[in-house]
Write an enzyme that holds these catalytic residues in place. Structure first.
Site, PDB file in Angstrom:
ATOM      1  N   CYS A   1       0.772  -1.228   0.000  1.00 47.69           N
ATOM      2  CA  CYS A   1       0.000   0.000   0.000  1.00 47.69           C
ATOM      3  C   CYS A   1       0.805   1.279   0.000  1.00 47.69           C
ATOM      4  O   CYS A   1       0.268   2.326  -0.318  1.00 47.69           O
ATOM      5  CB  CYS A   1      -0.929   0.026   1.194  1.00 47.69           C
ATOM      6  SG  CYS A   1      -0.032  -0.019   2.733  1.00 47.69           S
ATOM      7  N   ALA A   2       2.079   1.246   0.399  1.00 43.12           N
ATOM      8  CA  ALA A   2       2.812   2.505   0.557  1.00 43.12           C
ATOM      9  C   ALA A   2       2.864   3.282  -0.741  1.00 43.12           C
ATOM     10  O   ALA A   2       2.964   2.670  -1.804  1.00 43.12           O
ATOM     11  CB  ALA A   2       4.233   2.204   1.022  1.00 43.12           C
TER      12      ALA A   2
ATOM     13  N   GLY B   1       0.256   4.965   0.301  1.00 41.14           N
ATOM     14  CA  GLY B   1      -1.096   5.080   0.825  1.00 41.14           C
ATOM     15  C   GLY B   1      -2.083   5.795  -0.061  1.00 41.14           C
ATOM     16  O   GLY B   1      -3.211   6.041   0.335  1.00 41.14           O
ATOM     17  N   GLY B   2      -1.707   6.115  -1.272  1.00 40.42           N
ATOM     18  CA  GLY B   2      -2.636   6.832  -2.143  1.00 40.42           C
ATOM     19  C   GLY B   2      -3.821   5.981  -2.536  1.00 40.42           C
ATOM     20  O   GLY B   2      -4.978   6.398  -2.462  1.00 40.42           O
TER      21      GLY B   2
ATOM     22  N   CYS C   1       3.419  -1.003 -12.366  1.00 38.33           N
ATOM     23  CA  CYS C   1       3.750   0.192 -13.118  1.00 38.33           C
ATOM     24  C   CYS C   1       4.876  -0.142 -14.090  1.00 38.33           C
ATOM     25  O   CYS C   1       5.874   0.560 -14.157  1.00 38.33           O
ATOM     26  CB  CYS C   1       4.142   1.333 -12.187  1.00 38.33           C
ATOM     27  SG  CYS C   1       5.408   0.893 -11.031  1.00 38.33           S
TER      28      CYS C   1
END
Lengths: 133, 636
Positions: free
Chosen positions: B381-382, B384-385, B505
């Site tokens: 998750c980091a 956190g967006g 990504c």
């Protein structure tokens, strides 16, 4: 909430970082220090509010106290040393503070005197990201 | 009192269609009065270039008194400056076609057609300053309402352009003329570019020449311009190879040279460039490489838990930020063009009204479509967006488990979640592969797997050179383990969910389609449409590999086509909680026909075996599977 806590319980203790939102911390001498993360929850219940002029918004967010020259509005009958929530003129909550002067005194005092002691502000999210818990 | 018809008096005319229709008595009158008189009237009226004239006073001599300029030389006309030589009144005829001009001056002046003509003919009376101090230049006519009218008057445009060509000092003219000219110039642009006609044949340098270059390279830096030209020439040859090739030279040689040149020009490693050349056709490759040199625009996401996009946009504009909504596909995104204040430090940011986030990061959460009161797992998750976006879509109901294996990056997750007012998240620091063991039975899982980062080269140019075969394979391996854990953590029987979204990504096929195909083979999942209607479809075949045809529902995004970071998104639906055992003969899925049992028991069972399953060596895995199959009938 409680459901959240129960679910969080299943995560091994070393790995658990944050169940829910942190309100503040207990100090060694059993005092509870409120942190800025509790702002959202407390702001709607605040009985005494202080509004800050746009010019000194930034100054408060840097951690400085609020001077009389930056004071926009203040709720009536705020006693001295009363806890207050600091808002910007757009009603955006900026942080917590303590009234240095009661409302009556605020009117009389000169522009450079401190009227609100700074305790916690939203700028800390950026300044002290690591210590936020 | 009746309204007297006084042709010497100018009336104030407002903007708008109605005002244009009724042109006013003066103009109507002009048709009937003899030309001389009409001109005199107009001169008298126009020489004081103000709007309204004081009422009363007669014509002629009276006009002269009113005139700040002074006494009248001519008794009749009422103005006295020495302009009479060149300031000749136009013929009455001319007012007809130019009558339209009257409409255009919308600040109240009746600039009659004759004046227009005279101004344009002279060229030097452009800067007529009226009593109010504003200049009645052509700029005033170009109010937005009038621009529509402008487009219908090409002849006028031509005229005023000629004017502005004559005068170059007047800034106003230049601005306004350039507005008019821009339309024309855009048409000229492509014509000019087409003039670049490359007649000469591209000559492939021989291997000796290439070696010489290498030696030169050591002593002095390569000439980038020459290399760039060579790249372009090479591309042209390769695109029309049959015609433009040199005899005796193979395509491989051309490609090899192209690779070397591109590696030198764009600073890529040869390995990465080879990979990219396999994925993209050549012209697209150049666009991709160029797009990676330029950063993507800064985008923010409105935090709907605290504010609305409209209000936020207004507040930021007041602070001096130039922004726009992101596009039709997003209701919360805003793209920032430029700003006078740092975006990451405005009071709105600190109050948690928005989050700095790339546009492509909004997509996997939109694909995931979390519903209220669900249990969601975000495995990596980091910072956190995506987690906070999930929370705002769920309106702080349900529960999100935000996990990341890196403790330092988790601090930013905690900070962001607190700042944005997310209350339904639990943050944990486990390795993603432990997952169903730690906690399972989620409704949806988002896996934003750690990857080689080839889609975000514009953010991190070091990726161009420091990735090699080993890195990519290592990433792919980790991603395969993670996706299996993610699938196992989902409860297929959940009423609202049962979905897993896998995203990276990266643009590499090894990390994207290959991993997805692996998951399809190993687990009871199937691919479903992501719900994103734009983006390129994923590959169903690549070089010598063939993937499952449902891979067409995955989506790829590129910096050069969508102006966002390179991304890949796949959405799975789990249709059974059973874990298929792989047959020893062939690695095809044979789903167990066991009906899924009550979940907690099942999860524990799978959970305890999960860590054994994750061990890499394949033969061992198969054995454990069959062991499991034997055990289960007893336990049920």
């Amino acid at each position: 909430s409680e459901k959240l806590l129960k679910l969080a319980a299943s995560v091994p203790r070393e790995s658990l970082v944050a169940p829910g939102t942190c309100f503040g911390k207990f100090t060694k001498s059993q005092k509870f220090r409120l942190s800025v993360t509790a702002l959202d929850f407390l702001a709607p219940y605040a009985k005494h509010k202080v509004w800050v002029k746009p010019g000194s918004e930034q100054s408060f967010l840097y951690g400085n106290h609020v001077l009389k020259s930056g004071l926009g509005r203040i709720t009536e009958s705020t006693a001295q040393y009363q806890g207050v929530v600091v808002y910007s003129m757009a009603d955006v909550p900026l942080g917590f503070g303590v009234a240095a002067k009661s409302t009556q005194e605020c009117r009389k005092v000169d522009p450079l005197a401190i009227v609100v002691f700074h305790q916690a502000d939203v700028g800390e999210y950026v300044r002290n990201e690591d210590t936020l818990t | 009192m009746g309204r007297k018809l006084d042709p010497t008096r100018k009336e104030k005319r407002g903007p708008g269609r109605k005002a244009r229709k009724q042109r006013g008595a003066e103009v109507e009158l002009a048709r009937f009065l003899p030309p001389g008189k009409a001109a005199k009237r107009r001169l008298g009226a126009g020489s004081g270039p103000a709007g309204r004239r004081p009422l009363g006073g007669g014509r002629g001599g009276g006009g002269g008194e009113r005139e700040p300029a002074g006494q009248t030389a001519h008794g009749r006309s009422g103005f006295s400056d020495g302009n009479s030589k060149w300031l000749a009144p136009a013929k009455a005829k001319k007012t007809q076609p130019k009558g339209n001009h009257v409409e255009l001056s919308s600040d109240g002046e009746v600039e009659e057609g004759s004046w227009e003509m005279e101004e344009e003919e002279d060229g030097s009376s452009e800067e007529m300053v009226d009593d109010y101090g504003a200049s009645s230049s052509e700029e005033e006519e170009l109010l937005p309402i009038e621009k529509a009218a402008l487009k219908q008057k090409p002849d006028r445009e031509g005229l005023s352009e000629d004017d502005s060509e004559e005068e170059d000092e007047e800034e106003e003219e230049a601005e306004e003329a350039s507005k008019q000219k821009m339309g024309q110039k855009e048409e000229e642009g492509p014509d000019l570019q087409l003039n670049l006609d490359i007649d000469e044949q591209f000559k492939l340098p021989t291997s000796e020449e290439i070696e010489k270059e290498d030696i030169l390279f050591i002593s002095e830096p390569p000439d980038l311009h020459v290399i760039h030209q060579r790249i372009q020439g090479n591309m042209e040859v390769l695109q029309d190879f049959g015609v433009k090739r040199e005899e005796g030279r193979s395509r491989q040689e051309y490609l090899a040279l192209l690779r070397r040149d591109m590696a030198a020009y764009y600073s890529y490693s040869d390995f990465l460039l080879t990979k990219l050349m396999d994925i993209f056709p050549l012209p697209e490759l150049i666009k991709f490489l160029e797009a990676n040199e330029v950063p993507r625009p800064v985008t923010i996401r409105t935090n709907t838990l605290k504010t609305r996009r409209r209000d936020l946009a207004q507040a930021l504009i007041n602070r001096g930020v130039n922004l726009d909504p992101l596009g039709k596909w997003s209701k919360t995104g805003l793209v920032i063009y430029d700003s006078t204040v740092p975006i990451g430090a405005t009071p709105e940011y600190l109050a948690g009204h928005y989050m700095l986030q790339g546009a492509s990061s909004l997509l996997p959460v939109m694909a995931l479509a979390p519903q209220e009161n669900e249990r969601i797992l975000d495995m990596c998750c980091a910072p956190g967006g995506k987690t906070s976006y999930i929370a705002q879509l769920m309106k702080n109901t349900g529960m999100i488990l935000a996990n990341d294996s890196s403790a330092e990056r988790l601090r930013s997750v905690v900070g962001n979640l607190h700042r944005l007012g997310v209350t339904n998240a639990v943050v944990s620091n486990c390795d993603g592969r432990q997952f169903p063991k730690v906690l399972g039975g989620f409704d949806r899982v988002l896996l934003d797997a750690p990857c080689s980062g080839t889609g975000v080269i514009s953010k991190d140019p070091a990726v161009k050179t420091n990735k090699d075969e080993q890195d990519i394979l290592r990433c792919a391996h980790l991603q395969k383990e993670l996706i299996l854990s993610a699938i196992d953590s989902v409860n297929a029987a959940s009423e609202t969910g049962g979905y897993i979204v896998y995203c990276t990504c990266s643009v590499m096929v090894e990390e994207n389609e290959w991993v997805v195909d692996y998951a399809l083979k190993k687990r009871n999942v199937r691919l479903v449409a992501t719900g994103l209607d734009f983006g390129k479809e994923g590959f169903t075949r690549f070089k010598d590999r063939r993937f499952h045809p449902s891979l067409k529902s995955t989506r790829r995004f590129y910096p050069h086509t969508h102006n966002m970071d390179g991304f890949f998104i796949a959405k799975f639906k789990k249709f059974s909680n059973a874990i298929p055992q792989a047959q020893k003969a062939a690695p095809s899925t044979v789903p167990d026909t066991i009906i899924s049992e009550p979940l907690p028991k099942k999860k524990k069972l799978e959970g305890s075996k999960a860590d054994e399953e994750q061990k890499p060596p394949q033969p061992a895995l198969k054995k454990k599977h069959s062991l499991q199959a034997r055990k289960r009938p007893f336990k049920s």
